[in-house]
Design an enzyme around this catalytic site. Structure first.
Site, PDB file in Angstrom:
ATOM      1  N   GLN A  48       0.798  -1.230   0.000  1.00  0.00           N
ATOM      2  CA  GLN A  48       0.000   0.000   0.000  1.00  0.00           C
ATOM      3  C   GLN A  48       0.828   1.276   0.000  1.00  0.00           C
ATOM      4  O   GLN A  48       0.311   2.339  -0.323  1.00  0.00           O
ATOM      5  CB  GLN A  48      -0.949  -0.006   1.202  1.00  0.00           C
ATOM      6  N   ARG A 105       4.270   0.266  12.945  1.00  0.00           N
ATOM      7  CA  ARG A 105       3.909  -1.043  12.386  1.00  0.00           C
ATOM      8  C   ARG A 105       3.956  -0.974  10.866  1.00  0.00           C
ATOM      9  O   ARG A 105       3.198  -0.218  10.255  1.00  0.00           O
ATOM     10  CB  ARG A 105       2.509  -1.467  12.845  1.00  0.00           C
ATOM     11  N   HIS A 149       1.411  -9.238   4.866  1.00  0.00           N
ATOM     12  CA  HIS A 149       0.234  -8.384   4.704  1.00  0.00           C
ATOM     13  C   HIS A 149      -0.258  -8.545   3.255  1.00  0.00           C
ATOM     14  O   HIS A 149      -0.291  -7.592   2.493  1.00  0.00           O
ATOM     15  CB  HIS A 149       0.565  -6.938   5.049  1.00  0.00           C
ATOM     16  N   ASN A 193      -1.412 -10.812   8.712  1.00  0.00           N
ATOM     17  CA  ASN A 193      -2.440  -9.808   8.919  1.00  0.00           C
ATOM     18  C   ASN A 193      -3.778 -10.285   8.346  1.00  0.00           C
ATOM     19  O   ASN A 193      -3.874 -10.577   7.156  1.00  0.00           O
ATOM     20  CB  ASN A 193      -2.045  -8.506   8.209  1.00  0.00           C
ATOM     21  N   GLU A 194      -4.789 -10.346   9.188  1.00  0.00           N
ATOM     22  CA  GLU A 194      -6.170 -10.612   8.781  1.00  0.00           C
ATOM     23  C   GLU A 194      -6.329 -11.856   7.898  1.00  0.00           C
ATOM     24  O   GLU A 194      -6.660 -11.754   6.705  1.00  0.00           O
ATOM     25  CB  GLU A 194      -6.772  -9.385   8.080  1.00  0.00           C
ATOM     26  N   ASN A 335      -7.338  -6.108  14.774  1.00  0.00           N
ATOM     27  CA  ASN A 335      -7.763  -4.998  13.924  1.00  0.00           C
ATOM     28  C   ASN A 335      -9.254  -4.798  14.163  1.00  0.00           C
ATOM     29  O   ASN A 335     -10.057  -5.682  13.857  1.00  0.00           O
ATOM     30  CB  ASN A 335      -7.527  -5.304  12.438  1.00  0.00           C
ATOM     31  N   TYR A 337     -12.481  -2.175  13.532  1.00  0.00           N
ATOM     32  CA  TYR A 337     -12.963  -0.990  12.801  1.00  0.00           C
ATOM     33  C   TYR A 337     -14.390  -0.605  13.128  1.00  0.00           C
ATOM     34  O   TYR A 337     -14.707   0.561  13.277  1.00  0.00           O
ATOM     35  CB  TYR A 337     -12.855  -1.228  11.285  1.00  0.00           C
ATOM     36  N   GLU A 403      -4.644  -2.311  14.210  1.00  0.00           N
ATOM     37  CA  GLU A 403      -5.276  -1.358  13.281  1.00  0.00           C
ATOM     38  C   GLU A 403      -6.575  -0.859  13.877  1.00  0.00           C
ATOM     39  O   GLU A 403      -7.309  -1.621  14.504  1.00  0.00           O
ATOM     40  CB  GLU A 403      -5.603  -1.992  11.916  1.00  0.00           C
ATOM     41  N   TRP A 445      -4.585   3.111  11.994  1.00  0.00           N
ATOM     42  CA  TRP A 445      -4.537   2.848  10.565  1.00  0.00           C
ATOM     43  C   TRP A 445      -5.188   4.024   9.868  1.00  0.00           C
ATOM     44  O   TRP A 445      -6.387   4.226  10.035  1.00  0.00           O
ATOM     45  CB  TRP A 445      -5.259   1.556  10.178  1.00  0.00           C
ATOM     46  N   GLU A 452      -5.432   1.913  -1.365  1.00  0.00           N
ATOM     47  CA  GLU A 452      -6.401   1.098  -0.622  1.00  0.00           C
ATOM     48  C   GLU A 452      -6.930  -0.036  -1.510  1.00  0.00           C
ATOM     49  O   GLU A 452      -8.102  -0.109  -1.848  1.00  0.00           O
ATOM     50  CB  GLU A 452      -7.523   1.999  -0.085  1.00  0.00           C
ATOM     51  N   TRP A 453      -6.028  -0.930  -1.910  1.00  0.00           N
ATOM     52  CA  TRP A 453      -6.374  -2.160  -2.631  1.00  0.00           C
ATOM     53  C   TRP A 453      -7.341  -1.882  -3.785  1.00  0.00           C
ATOM     54  O   TRP A 453      -7.084  -1.013  -4.591  1.00  0.00           O
ATOM     55  CB  TRP A 453      -6.926  -3.207  -1.641  1.00  0.00           C
TER      56      TRP A 453
END
Ligand SMILES: *[C@@H]1O[C@H](CO)[C@@H](O)[C@H](O)[C@H]1NC(C)=O
Ligand SMILES: *[C@@H]1O[C@H](CO)[C@@H](O)[C@H](O)[C@H]1NC(C)=O
Length: 504
Positions: A48, A105, A149, A193-194, A335, A337, A403, A445, A452-453
């Site tokens: 990213q 991070r 990631h 990650n995730e 993470n 959100y 995050e 984050w 952003e992907w």
């Protein structure tokens, strides 16, 4: 009408409307401090921000391939240059310094250091991370490093990627390599990650790289292989590196909070089931019983049988694997959100899909503030509830929030919505700490607006804005950066300098 009557009526009316319509009411802020050794951080990931997609011998990752197709990105962009942190990392470090954080991070691009995923090394890639880590430590910022990631070396994807059980060997080799090269300077490692995104989007819906479709089959196999790969990387550290390097290794699980939409028992059960499918799936084997949550084994097992599978689509751990996996973490990376409302809903048995296996429906509470992402409403109360849920379900682990943040589309520097988000989410985390949850660190984050992907540069999460039209890509502090810097400096919320007013 005297004043007492007036206010009584006022509050009764307010309470009535809040209950009757579900109006979201801010919880009062808690004015108190964090523990003195609390780790404050900001977070990014390699694909990213780094750019330099083919610089100095870097190998290709699945995202280099995936993003070559402009249909995969809403604005047709890619991460080829992104924030150009491969060359501009000093600008990131200056931004971190102005936040006053103790940790950064970031993630290592596997293909930058091992272009084929295993075997051959790429010295300039190694040197890049050594420069970055040295520059951070020179200004007293500790690295917190994510090994994976999402940017799998394409060479490994060509051999089946996360669907190939050999990935546990490949990942252990990569992890050992990183511990050897960087481990003297890194005290916090996050293996993966995730996993949910990799398993359910990468190899489930196929909406993101590598774009493989198998939402009710591959998803569980990939989840299984991630857990085993993580455990192998943990055990390698535990036996060969921890005695000399003294660091900690964990994994980052993404969990949204799920509240039942009302107090009916079936909906209360549905909310817990949603949490178990999302968080328990990865966390229960590692931090809990060494196995998948019972409710997952039941649901997926029953449905698989009804669908004519000769065994559950959810793999089983062998006795040996349970021993490998259980307890394979020094901390729990979270993470967090957002939150959803949840109801029981028996889903169509003809659809073979991890989402349908759960027999729930969930939706965002329309009374909460909405970000520029459909899935992300501002629900700070869920932070405290999620943290307490983790403590209760998974043996009170040390937790690091790896995050937490919010996106907008404008990237404006007067970002009051983001200030609100951080203020209330961090305060909710503080309340959880006062509840007794062992939260030891927090990473916002993200440090900077970035790629952003699938949403390209249209969704902006940064504390710092970047004008992607310029070539120098300077990082400009937003109001949220100044607000966060003040929180970090105060190490909490101080009533004499109210944090609920305009940020400094
Ligand atoms: C179940 O079916 C799969 C193919 O779908 C096959 O490979 C496997 O051997 C079968 N297992 C048993 C226990 O029959
Ligand atoms: C970027 O920052 C540098 C150093 O502060 C400055 O010289 C340059 O003018 C800035 N560029 C832009 C486009 O603002």
């Amino acid at each position: 009408m005297n004043a007492i009557t007036y206010w009584t009526r006022h509050w009764l009316l307010l309470a009535f409307f809040a209950l009757a319509t579900g109006i979201y009411v801010d919880e009062p802020l808690l004015y108190d401090n964090f523990p003195s050794d609390f780790m404050w951080a900001a977070a990014t990931s390699a694909y990213q921000i780094e750019g330099g997609w083919d610089a100095d011998g870097k190998g290709l990752s699945i995202y280099d391939i995936w993003m070559n197709d402009p249909n995969h990105v809403s604005d047709g962009s890619s991460g080829k240059v992104a924030c150009n942190s491969y060359y501009f990392y000093q600008k990131d470090i200056e931004a971190l310094q102005s936040l006053g954080v103790s940790h950064y991070r970031f993630s290592i691009s596997w293909a930058r250091v091992l272009p084929d995923g295993i075997g051959r090394i790429n010295q300039p890639g190694i040197d890049y991370y050594k420069r970055l880590i040295a520059a951070l430590k020179a200004v007293n910022i500790e690295p917190m490093v994510t090994l994976y990631h999402w940017d799998l070396p394409q060479a490994l994807e060509s051999m089946g990627g996360w669907l190939n059980p050999n990935i546990a060997d490949w990942f252990e080799e990569y992890a050992r390599f990183c511990y050897t090269e960087f481990g003297n300077d890194v005290k916090y490692w996050i293996t993966v990650n995730e996993p949910w995104v990799i398993a359910y989007q990468g190899y489930g819906s196929g909406n993101t790289a590598p774009g493989t479709y198998g939402p009710g089959t591959y998803t569980y196999q990939v989840g299984h292989h991630i857990i085993l790969a993580h455990a192998r990387a943990y055990r390698a550290y535990e036996t060969s590196f921890k005695p000399t390097q003294n660091g900690k290794v964990g994994i980052t699980v993404n969990i949204n909070w799920y509240d039942p939409k009302d107090d009916q028992l079936e909906n209360i059960d549905a909310a817990e089931r949603a949490l178990q499918f999302l968080g328990g799936w990865i966390a229960n084997p590692i931090y809990g019983t060494g196995d998948y949550p019972d409710v997952m084994k039941q649901k997926v097992g029953d449905k698989s049988a009804q669908q004519g599978f000769n065994q559950s689509r959810l793999p089983e751990f062998t006795a040996e694997q349970k021993v490998l996996v259980q307890g394979s973490a020094d901390f729990f990376g979270l993470n967090y959100y957002t939150s959803y409302l949840t109801a029981n809903k028996i889903q169509d048995i003809s659809i073979i899909d991890y989402g349908y296996d759960q027999d729930i429906e969930s939706y965002s509470d329309p009374t909460c503030y909405q970000s520029s992402f459909d899935w992300l409403t501002i629900t700070p109360f869920g932070m405290r509830k999620t943290l307490n849920w983790i403590k209760d379900r998974f043996n009170d682990p040390e937790i690091i929030i790896t995050e937490n943040g919010i996106s907008d589309r404008s990237g404006n520097v007067d970002d009051m919505m983001r200030v609100y988000y951080y203020k209330h989410n961090i305060n909710s985390m503080l309340k959880a700490i006062k509840d007794g949850v062992r939260v030891t660190g927090y990473a916002a984050w993200s440090l900077i607006d970035n790629f952003e992907w699938g949403n390209g540069f249209t969704q902006k999460f940064g504390l710092f804005s970047i004008n992607f039209e310029t070539t120098d890509l300077n990082r400009t502090a937003k109001a949220s950066a100044r607000y966060y810097a003040k929180l970090v400096k105060d190490n909490g919320f101080t009533a004499d300098q109210p944090c609920n007013n305009t940020p400094i």
